[in-house]
Scaffold this motif. Sequence first.
Motif, PDB file in Angstrom:
ATOM      1  N   UNK A 128       0.809  -1.207   0.021  1.00 29.05           N
ATOM      2  CA  UNK A 128       0.068  -0.002  -0.172  1.00 29.05           C
ATOM      3  C   UNK A 128       1.039   1.283   0.013  1.00 29.05           C
ATOM      4  N   UNK A 129       0.403   2.488  -0.676  1.00 30.52           N
ATOM      5  CA  UNK A 129       1.256   3.492  -0.850  1.00 30.52           C
ATOM      6  C   UNK A 129       0.206   4.686  -1.115  1.00 30.52           C
ATOM      7  N   UNK A 130       0.763   5.785  -0.779  1.00 29.81           N
ATOM      8  CA  UNK A 130       0.002   6.888  -1.417  1.00 29.81           C
ATOM      9  C   UNK A 130       0.334   7.343  -2.534  1.00 29.81           C
ATOM     10  N   UNK A 131      -0.499   6.913  -3.612  1.00 29.18           N
ATOM     11  CA  UNK A 131      -0.055   7.259  -5.211  1.00 29.18           C
ATOM     12  C   UNK A 131      -0.557   8.418  -5.503  1.00 29.18           C
ATOM     13  N   UNK A 132       0.693   9.091  -6.260  1.00 26.75           N
ATOM     14  CA  UNK A 132       0.164  10.406  -6.570  1.00 26.75           C
ATOM     15  C   UNK A 132       0.056  10.573  -8.174  1.00 26.75           C
ATOM     16  N   UNK A 133       0.931   9.753  -8.852  1.00 30.15           N
ATOM     17  CA  UNK A 133       0.872   9.539 -10.342  1.00 30.15           C
ATOM     18  C   UNK A 133       1.422   8.152 -10.530  1.00 30.15           C
ATOM     19  N   UNK A 134       0.657   7.544 -11.698  1.00 32.10           N
ATOM     20  CA  UNK A 134       0.841   6.157 -11.884  1.00 32.10           C
ATOM     21  C   UNK A 134       2.163   6.114 -12.638  1.00 32.10           C
ATOM     22  N   UNK A 135       2.768   4.880 -12.940  1.00 37.77           N
ATOM     23  CA  UNK A 135       3.973   4.765 -13.834  1.00 37.77           C
ATOM     24  C   UNK A 135       4.654   3.451 -13.453  1.00 37.77           C
ATOM     25  N   UNK A 136       5.719   3.160 -14.229  1.00 34.59           N
ATOM     26  CA  UNK A 136       6.416   2.053 -14.196  1.00 34.59           C
ATOM     27  C   UNK A 136       8.050   2.199 -14.581  1.00 34.59           C
ATOM     28  N   UNK A 137       8.839   1.542 -13.665  1.00 35.01           N
ATOM     29  CA  UNK A 137      10.458   1.935 -14.023  1.00 35.01           C
ATOM     30  C   UNK A 137      11.073   0.504 -13.442  1.00 35.01           C
ATOM     31  N   UNK A 138      12.083   0.490 -14.034  1.00 32.28           N
ATOM     32  CA  UNK A 138      12.871  -0.592 -13.975  1.00 32.28           C
ATOM     33  C   UNK A 138      14.508  -0.149 -13.503  1.00 32.28           C
ATOM     34  N   UNK A 139      14.720  -0.465 -12.140  1.00 36.16           N
ATOM     35  CA  UNK A 139      16.151   0.127 -11.735  1.00 36.16           C
ATOM     36  C   UNK A 139      16.908  -1.068 -11.286  1.00 36.16           C
TER      37      UNK A 139
END
Length: 379
Positions: A58-69
């Motif tokens: 769970x998190x406070x989502x402010x903007x969706x998206x996806x990354x690979x790090x």
Amino acid sequence: MKFVVNRDVFSDAVSFVVKLLPQRPTLPILSGVVVEVGDAGVTLSSFDYEVSSRTSIDADVQEPGAVLVQGRLLADIANRLPQAPVELSRDDSGVVIRCGSASFHLPTMPIEEFPSLPVVEGASGSIAGDVFSEAISQVAVAASREDVAPVITGVNLSLQADSMSLVATDRYRVAVRTIEWQSSLTETETALVPAKTLAEVGKSLGSSGEITITLVKDDIRELIAFSAGNKTVTSLLIKGNFPAVERLFPAETPHYAVLTVSDIVDAVRRVQLVLEREAALRFTFTTEGLHLEALGSEQAQASENLDAVLHGNDMVVSLKPQFLLDGVGAIHSPFVRIAFTNSENPNKPGPVLLTSQTSRDEGESTNYRYLLQPNLLMR
């Protein structure tokens, strides 16, 4: 992409998905962790074409998206962040992590090149997490660590309708544990799972209450999935036929000795100090008890006597101390029964069988069995 999450929740999630990452990935991209942010929260995952890990938080989502790090770097950072909310966001050149007074900037990898995780549906059965974790720890220790023979680097799961057996061997010893579970299976299924992966499953999911196990065998793949709570691990199965080692166990063992687990563990650890690597200890069982003897390099010697209840004739065996300690340590009982078997070679006794016993005189349990091959007696 932007979200704010509890520091400990984030650290635990990242640590989970990187534990099974390969130390030397075949492709740099397979060392990465995918962070997906959606309306329902944040999902972190890793996959190297053989093993995948996935968890949601769970998190406070402010903007969706996806990354690979890079996974291990992200885990190192997450484990050392101060006790404050973690903010993770993306800018034009990478990912920014802010927590209290600390700030990090990480480059990203091309997420479109990352492989899709296996999709697993349904369930073959379920088992209590603590029971499964204990069984794994008892058996995985006997699996081979040499990649020369991949088939014995795994733990063979034999799944039946209401019971499951776990078996492992490295040619010198065999460990077997039988446990109960609830399943929808109507026929016996087998799954040869890499011991390293299974051991990590036991550690990561053992305290999760209940673990769901799903076996997938079709024309495309053979894999197994373990799920508990919001965490899932999948693993490809090892191909090949596991050796029929259970036939090595004797039907009866009238010749045996019973010892206190703590006594033999402490004594073996002391006496083995003079031994060179891979050398064995000499165990002499008589009606008077057990005599341990070690001959090391440069005339170093050690010996110790222990109380033991012997049933049958005197017996002398030579055993590798660490192999014995692995078996005795997995007994999880105050007393251990060491049973002796026969051999065609008069200079080499047959394998010894370790089982648990609840008291010095009675109460043997065979739900865990550990068979160990002795060394040749040198004198």
